[in-house]
Design a protein around this motif. Structure first.
Motif, PDB file in Angstrom:
ATOM      1  N   PRO A 264       0.806  -1.229   0.000  1.00 16.46           N
ATOM      2  CA  PRO A 264       0.000   0.000   0.000  1.00 16.46           C
ATOM      3  C   PRO A 264       0.839   1.278   0.000  1.00 16.46           C
ATOM      4  CG  PRO A 264      -0.009  -1.009   2.193  1.00 16.46           C
ATOM      5  CD  PRO A 264       0.721  -1.956   1.277  1.00 16.46           C
ATOM      6  N   GLY A 265       2.146   1.151   0.291  1.00 14.47           N
ATOM      7  CA  GLY A 265       2.986   2.328   0.416  1.00 14.47           C
ATOM      8  C   GLY A 265       2.670   3.018   1.749  1.00 14.47           C
ATOM      9  N   PRO A 266       3.556   3.804   2.266  1.00 13.42           N
ATOM     10  CA  PRO A 266       4.936   3.985   1.830  1.00 13.42           C
ATOM     11  C   PRO A 266       5.794   2.746   2.109  1.00 13.42           C
ATOM     12  CG  PRO A 266       4.513   5.186   3.883  1.00 13.42           C
ATOM     13  CD  PRO A 266       3.217   4.603   3.464  1.00 13.42           C
ATOM     14  N   ILE A 267       6.677   2.440   1.129  1.00 12.35           N
ATOM     15  CA  ILE A 267       7.530   1.250   1.260  1.00 12.35           C
ATOM     16  C   ILE A 267       8.756   1.589   2.104  1.00 12.35           C
ATOM     17  CG2 ILE A 267       8.952  -0.417  -0.020  1.00 12.35           C
ATOM     18  CD1 ILE A 267       7.381   0.238  -2.518  1.00 12.35           C
ATOM     19  N   ASN A 268       9.122   0.694   2.995  1.00 12.04           N
ATOM     20  CA  ASN A 268      10.457   0.768   3.600  1.00 12.04           C
ATOM     21  C   ASN A 268      11.319  -0.172   2.785  1.00 12.04           C
ATOM     22  OD1 ASN A 268      10.035   2.467   5.922  1.00 12.04           O
ATOM     23  ND2 ASN A 268       8.812   0.788   6.745  1.00 12.04           N
ATOM     24  N   ARG A 269      11.968   0.373   1.762  1.00 12.11           N
ATOM     25  CA  ARG A 269      12.763  -0.497   0.883  1.00 12.11           C
ATOM     26  C   ARG A 269      13.839  -1.211   1.697  1.00 12.11           C
ATOM     27  NH1 ARG A 269      12.579   0.512  -5.010  1.00 12.11           N
ATOM     28  NH2 ARG A 269      10.747   1.820  -5.297  1.00 12.11           N
ATOM     29  N   GLY A 270      13.948  -2.515   1.492  1.00 17.19           N
ATOM     30  CA  GLY A 270      14.952  -3.279   2.234  1.00 17.19           C
ATOM     31  C   GLY A 270      14.428  -3.817   3.564  1.00 17.19           C
ATOM     32  N   VAL A 271      13.231  -3.395   3.994  1.00 16.50           N
ATOM     33  CA  VAL A 271      12.674  -3.963   5.233  1.00 16.50           C
ATOM     34  C   VAL A 271      11.634  -5.026   4.867  1.00 16.50           C
ATOM     35  CG1 VAL A 271      11.472  -3.515   7.404  1.00 16.50           C
ATOM     36  CG2 VAL A 271      13.140  -1.861   6.543  1.00 16.50           C
ATOM     37  N   GLU A 272      10.443  -4.606   4.419  1.00 16.22           N
ATOM     38  CA  GLU A 272       9.435  -5.628   4.064  1.00 16.22           C
ATOM     39  C   GLU A 272       9.635  -6.180   2.654  1.00 16.22           C
ATOM     40  OE1 GLU A 272       8.323  -2.643   5.475  1.00 16.22           O
ATOM     41  OE2 GLU A 272       7.698  -1.468   3.751  1.00 16.22           O
ATOM     42  N   ILE A 273      10.101  -5.358   1.736  1.00 17.90           N
ATOM     43  CA  ILE A 273      10.507  -5.889   0.425  1.00 17.90           C
ATOM     44  C   ILE A 273      11.758  -5.158  -0.043  1.00 17.90           C
ATOM     45  CG2 ILE A 273       8.331  -6.777  -0.523  1.00 17.90           C
ATOM     46  CD1 ILE A 273       7.868  -4.202  -1.940  1.00 17.90           C
ATOM     47  N   THR A 274      12.551  -5.842  -0.852  1.00 14.65           N
ATOM     48  CA  THR A 274      13.752  -5.192  -1.387  1.00 14.65           C
ATOM     49  C   THR A 274      13.365  -4.389  -2.633  1.00 14.65           C
ATOM     50  OG1 THR A 274      14.174  -7.227  -2.616  1.00 14.65           O
ATOM     51  CG2 THR A 274      15.383  -6.941  -0.557  1.00 14.65           C
ATOM     52  N   SER A 275      14.250  -3.499  -3.038  1.00  9.55           N
ATOM     53  CA  SER A 275      13.972  -2.641  -4.191  1.00  9.55           C
ATOM     54  C   SER A 275      13.721  -3.450  -5.460  1.00  9.55           C
ATOM     55  CB  SER A 275      15.143  -1.697  -4.448  1.00  9.55           C
ATOM     56  OG  SER A 275      15.025  -0.595  -3.609  1.00  9.55           O
TER      57      SER A 275
END
Ligand code: NCD
Length: 307
Positions: A264-275
């Motif tokens: 749904p955003g905002p993404i924590n890149r590298g936490v729940e999914i990688t870039s």
């Protein structure tokens, strides 16, 4: 049927399957509109909408505002951080003052669960809940369902996993209500400390193993860890959370089928999914954002009594 069964959109819990289908069908027409060279229709040109955001937001606030502008509504925006709320004004006083300026519809995000419902009982305007605490976020669930339908067609019998911080997530609860009304099988996955005890009573299954969940599902909806709502430690460290519940490309590519990835955003890149997962061809994260405008247009159009 071309009317909603409700006067306000307070949560998915309070609307019917027919309401959901009507909103999603109407949104299809609006998606076509927002992809035209002239992205605008005059449907709500006689309506004034106030967007009241008592809690931070980027996507949802911009999405509602764009949806209102595409429908030719007049729009006023309010964010609590720069308002008289800071001087001690109550919610009802703030809203009544705004309504005295002849506002027909209020879109509200608030950190308290039940805030939208509270307002709907006390003021004379249509209320759209844009997120109330950890309770509901109905337009997010609707845009999620719309985005899944675009890829999968009828969702009946499909398998959807909601993964991560279920306990603090209004997105999870609204998605569960919405998907179940559409006949989807829903599984939640995360550390036991982030899964509420009552969740199985809503008819969903629980799994703590990420790989098993991913092997089971057609769609994985990866949620953000809501650190701002966590007053105690629910897991030892972000690093450990990522090791057990983070989705990287290696894990995604090792699955026996290609699943759809949502967030749904905002993404924590590298936490729940990688870039590389967020940006891969199985991810429909930006479709979700685009569809959000069409779905919100449909909600406001229908609440305004247009058909
Ligand atoms: C969500 C929210 O604010 O509830 N974001 C959103 O509306 N797109 C989820 C989140 O903050 O993680």
């Amino acid at each position: 049927m071309s009317h909603l069964s409700v006067n306000h959109l307070l949560g998915i819990k309070y609307i019917t399957k027919q309401d959901i289908e009507l909103i999603l069908d109407t949104a299809k027409n609006f998606k076509e509109v927002i992809n035209r060279p002239i992205k605008k229709v005059p449907s709500l040109r006689d309506i004034t909408v106030a967007n009241l955001f008592f809690e931070n937001s980027t996507r949802t606030r911009l999405s509602f505002e764009l949806a209102q502008k595409r429908l030719s509504a007049d729009v006023v925006n309010f964010t609590a951080a720069s308002s008289s709320v800071k001087k001690g004004e109550t919610l009802i006083d703030t809203v009544n003052n705004i309504l005295a300026m002849k506002v027909d519809m209020v879109v509200m995000r608030h950190s308290s669960a039940g805030a939208a419902e509270f307002l709907s009982k006390r003021v004379n305007a249509k209320i759209v809940n844009a997120g109330d605490g950890a309770h509901e976020h109905p337009t997010q669930a609707l845009l999620d369902a719309f985005s899944m339908q675009e890829r999968l067609g009828d969702l009946k019998g499909k398998k959807i996993a909601i993964i991560g911080d279920i306990l603090h997530s209004r997105v999870a609860l609204s998605n569960i209500f919405c998907l179940q009304k559409l006949g989807v099988q829903v599984k939640v996955c995360g550390p036991t400390t982030l899964i509420p005890k009552y969740i199985e009573s809503l008819g969903v299954t629980v799994e703590t193993d990420l790989r098993k969940t991913l092997e089971w599902c057609d769609v994985a909806n990866m949620l953000r860890i809501q650190l701002e709502r966590q007053d105690i430690k629910f897991f030892p460290s972000i690093r450990e959370y990522t090791m057990l519940y983070g989705l990287d490309k290696k894990l995604l590519d090792s699955l026996s089928k290609k699943i759809i990835i949502m967030h749904p955003g905002p993404i924590n890149r590298g936490v729940e999914i990688t870039s590389d997962v967020a940006d891969c061809s199985q991810s429909i994260i930006l479709d979700q954002v685009e569809n959000g405008v069409a779905v919100r247009m449909a909600v406001m159009f229908l609440l305004a009594g247009r058909q």
